[in-house]
Design a protein around this motif. Structure first.
Motif, PDB file in Angstrom:
ATOM      1  N   ILE A 281       1.045  -1.192   0.019  1.00 18.30           N
ATOM      2  CA  ILE A 281      -0.085   0.038   0.114  1.00 18.30           C
ATOM      3  C   ILE A 281       0.751   1.287  -0.093  1.00 18.30           C
ATOM      4  N   GLY A 282       0.327   2.573  -0.395  1.00 14.23           N
ATOM      5  CA  GLY A 282       1.047   3.514  -0.382  1.00 14.23           C
ATOM      6  C   GLY A 282       0.233   4.787  -0.178  1.00 14.23           C
ATOM      7  N   LEU A 283       0.949   5.935  -0.732  1.00 15.12           N
ATOM      8  CA  LEU A 283       0.307   7.136  -0.726  1.00 15.12           C
ATOM      9  C   LEU A 283      -0.903   7.289  -1.510  1.00 15.12           C
ATOM     10  N   SER A 284      -0.819   6.726  -2.654  1.00 13.99           N
ATOM     11  CA  SER A 284      -1.827   6.882  -3.797  1.00 13.99           C
ATOM     12  C   SER A 284      -3.120   6.063  -3.230  1.00 13.99           C
ATOM     13  N   ASP A 285      -2.831   4.976  -2.405  1.00 19.93           N
ATOM     14  CA  ASP A 285      -3.897   4.319  -2.039  1.00 19.93           C
ATOM     15  C   ASP A 285      -4.688   5.054  -0.808  1.00 19.93           C
ATOM     16  N   GLY A 286      -3.769   5.628  -0.004  1.00 28.07           N
ATOM     17  CA  GLY A 286      -4.368   6.398   0.995  1.00 28.07           C
ATOM     18  C   GLY A 286      -5.343   7.899   0.468  1.00 28.07           C
ATOM     19  N   ILE A 287      -4.868   8.189  -0.700  1.00 30.39           N
ATOM     20  CA  ILE A 287      -5.268   9.483  -1.054  1.00 30.39           C
ATOM     21  C   ILE A 287      -6.755   9.314  -1.744  1.00 30.39           C
ATOM     22  N   VAL A 288      -7.120   8.072  -2.326  1.00 27.57           N
ATOM     23  CA  VAL A 288      -8.266   7.681  -3.052  1.00 27.57           C
ATOM     24  C   VAL A 288      -9.452   7.270  -1.747  1.00 27.57           C
ATOM     25  N   LYS A 289      -8.520   6.571  -0.719  1.00 21.23           N
ATOM     26  CA  LYS A 289      -9.650   6.447   0.362  1.00 21.23           C
ATOM     27  C   LYS A 289      -9.813   7.786   1.135  1.00 21.23           C
ATOM     28  N   SER A 290      -9.054   8.425   1.465  1.00 23.13           N
ATOM     29  CA  SER A 290      -9.431  10.100   2.152  1.00 23.13           C
ATOM     30  C   SER A 290     -10.156  10.634   1.274  1.00 23.13           C
ATOM     31  N   ILE A 291     -10.067  10.633  -0.070  1.00 25.37           N
ATOM     32  CA  ILE A 291     -11.233  11.382  -0.794  1.00 25.37           C
ATOM     33  C   ILE A 291     -12.655  10.736  -0.580  1.00 25.37           C
ATOM     34  N   TYR A 292     -12.610   9.681  -0.558  1.00 22.09           N
ATOM     35  CA  TYR A 292     -13.904   8.844  -0.413  1.00 22.09           C
ATOM     36  C   TYR A 292     -14.505   9.042   0.842  1.00 22.09           C
ATOM     37  N   TYR A 293     -13.825   9.138   1.804  1.00 21.42           N
ATOM     38  CA  TYR A 293     -14.145   9.405   3.505  1.00 21.42           C
ATOM     39  C   TYR A 293     -14.165  10.879   3.620  1.00 21.42           C
ATOM     40  N   ASN A 294     -13.934  11.757   2.734  1.00 22.25           N
ATOM     41  CA  ASN A 294     -13.910  13.091   2.717  1.00 22.25           C
ATOM     42  C   ASN A 294     -13.187  13.617   4.167  1.00 22.25           C
ATOM     43  N   THR A 295     -11.975  13.275   4.103  1.00 20.19           N
ATOM     44  CA  THR A 295     -11.056  13.525   5.212  1.00 20.19           C
ATOM     45  C   THR A 295      -9.943  14.547   4.574  1.00 20.19           C
ATOM     46  N   ILE A 296      -9.801  14.599   3.294  1.00 22.68           N
ATOM     47  CA  ILE A 296      -9.022  15.305   2.831  1.00 22.68           C
ATOM     48  C   ILE A 296      -9.925  16.272   1.669  1.00 22.68           C
ATOM     49  N   SER A 297      -9.397  17.538   0.973  1.00 23.27           N
ATOM     50  CA  SER A 297     -10.047  17.933   0.012  1.00 23.27           C
ATOM     51  C   SER A 297      -9.749  17.228  -1.307  1.00 23.27           C
ATOM     52  N   SER A 298     -10.720  17.719  -2.351  1.00 25.33           N
ATOM     53  CA  SER A 298     -10.415  16.772  -3.626  1.00 25.33           C
ATOM     54  C   SER A 298     -10.850  17.974  -4.601  1.00 25.33           C
ATOM     55  N   VAL A 299     -10.573  17.564  -5.984  1.00 20.02           N
ATOM     56  CA  VAL A 299     -11.029  18.392  -6.951  1.00 20.02           C
ATOM     57  C   VAL A 299     -11.891  17.613  -8.142  1.00 20.02           C
ATOM     58  N   LYS A 300     -12.964  18.267  -8.473  1.00 19.44           N
ATOM     59  CA  LYS A 300     -13.725  17.512  -9.405  1.00 19.44           C
ATOM     60  C   LYS A 300     -13.047  18.114 -11.005  1.00 19.44           C
ATOM     61  N   ILE A 301     -13.149  16.901 -11.609  1.00 18.89           N
ATOM     62  CA  ILE A 301     -12.689  16.860 -13.061  1.00 18.89           C
ATOM     63  C   ILE A 301     -13.624  17.755 -14.056  1.00 18.89           C
TER      64      ILE A 301
END
Length: 301
Positions: A281-301
């Motif tokens: 596992i790594g940073l990319s996996d954590g980013i995706v899960k954090s987007i889903y659980y709304n614990t970090i900001s994200s950008v819409k395409i």
């Protein structure tokens, strides 16, 4: 009712830049499923510029722009709804890091956030790490990157201590890690693990993933200190060219794999760990899960 949506993570590291596209599968009454659709890795090696000259070269700036444009088009083609682009050690240290982030935003429509080591460790911790952890054991979690390595002590399934050190594979290749930094790391590991009878390591990063694959071990089975130290010595017996032609390593892996092993072996020695788990596992996996659980900001395409 089945719902499927796609999120993406962009990890801009010191050795390579990665795009991970993941399907989020939701079904009423069932646990959410994260299924990887695509992983693209481009070995730009920003750290080779930054850790020597302090800034990112014109050549690698253009490669970044080309790569980010390609990533944007791939996300659109896949129908990605949201993404997060995180840059780590090299971009943190680059004198022109902010300028390049602005250029990428203007030319490629991708917004990059430069994160510190502590936030990087927190995002990685958002992965399915608990699947690999025995609550009755104590772990030293080690995530080796090109520019920095994140260390965390996990006790009773909780992170009790954490710190980022400016020791990474590309920094070591460029001889930009001081003896004092190594001594500080050694003392930190010893101070934070000495109270526990037994420690196991959890290792993440592209190099340890590659070594685990080469070992032929089953998922969930640890690698021993003996195996890692033997493989470390074997790698040193081969030239860079021989590691590519005879050991079948990619050219951007054949040099950094040795300093990566030095970091893992040092952490095992100083903590007294005899085994290392490799959950892949790594940073990319954590980013995706954090987007889903709304614990970090994200950008819409």
């Amino acid at each position: 009712m089945l719902k499927i949506k796609k999120y993406a993570a962009i990890d801009i590291g010191s050795n390579a830049v990665r795009l991970l596209i993941t399907s989020i599968i939701e079904q009423e009454g069932e646990a959410v499923i994260f299924k990887k659709n695509a992983l693209v890795r481009v070995p730009i090696r920003l750290g080779a510029d930054v850790f020597v000259s302090g800034g990112i070269s014109e050549y690698n700036k253009q490669r970044m722009l080309d790569t980010m444009m390609a990533f944007y088009l791939l996300m659109k083609s896949h129908g990605v709804l949201k993404y997060k682009a995180c840059a780590t050690s090299a971009m943190r240290d680059a004198s022109n890091g902010a300028q390049i982030c602005k250029l990428v935003h203007e030319n490629c429509n991708i917004k990059i956030e430069i994160i510190d080591g502590e936030e990087e460790a927190t995002i990685i911790a958002a992965t399915d790490l608990n699947k690999f952890i025995d609550p009755n054991k104590t772990y030293l979690y080690v995530d080796v990157g090109g520019g920095s390595t994140e260390f965390s002590v996990i006790y009773n399934s909780e992170k009790v201590e954490s710190r980022s050190f400016r020791i990474g594979t590309v920094r070591l290749l460029n001889d930009s890690v001081t003896n004092e930094t190594w001594r500080t790391l050694e003392q930190w590991i010893k101070n934070n693990t000495r109270f526990f009878d037994k420690i196991e390591l959890i290792g993440t990063g592209g190099n340890i993933n590659k070594i685990f694959k080469i070992s032929g071990k089953d998922i969930g089975k640890p690698l021993s200190y003996f195996y890692l130290s033997s493989y470390y010595k074997k790698l040193q017996d081969y030239s860079y060219e021989e590691r590519i032609t005879e050991l079948n390593l990619n050219q951007d892996r054949a040099d950094v794999i040795i300093p990566a092993l030095r970091i893992y072996l040092s952490a095992m020695k100083w903590s007294g760990a005899k085994d290392i788990l490799v959950p892949k596992i790594g940073l990319s996996d954590g980013i995706v899960k954090s987007i889903y659980y709304n614990t970090i900001s994200s950008v819409k395409i």
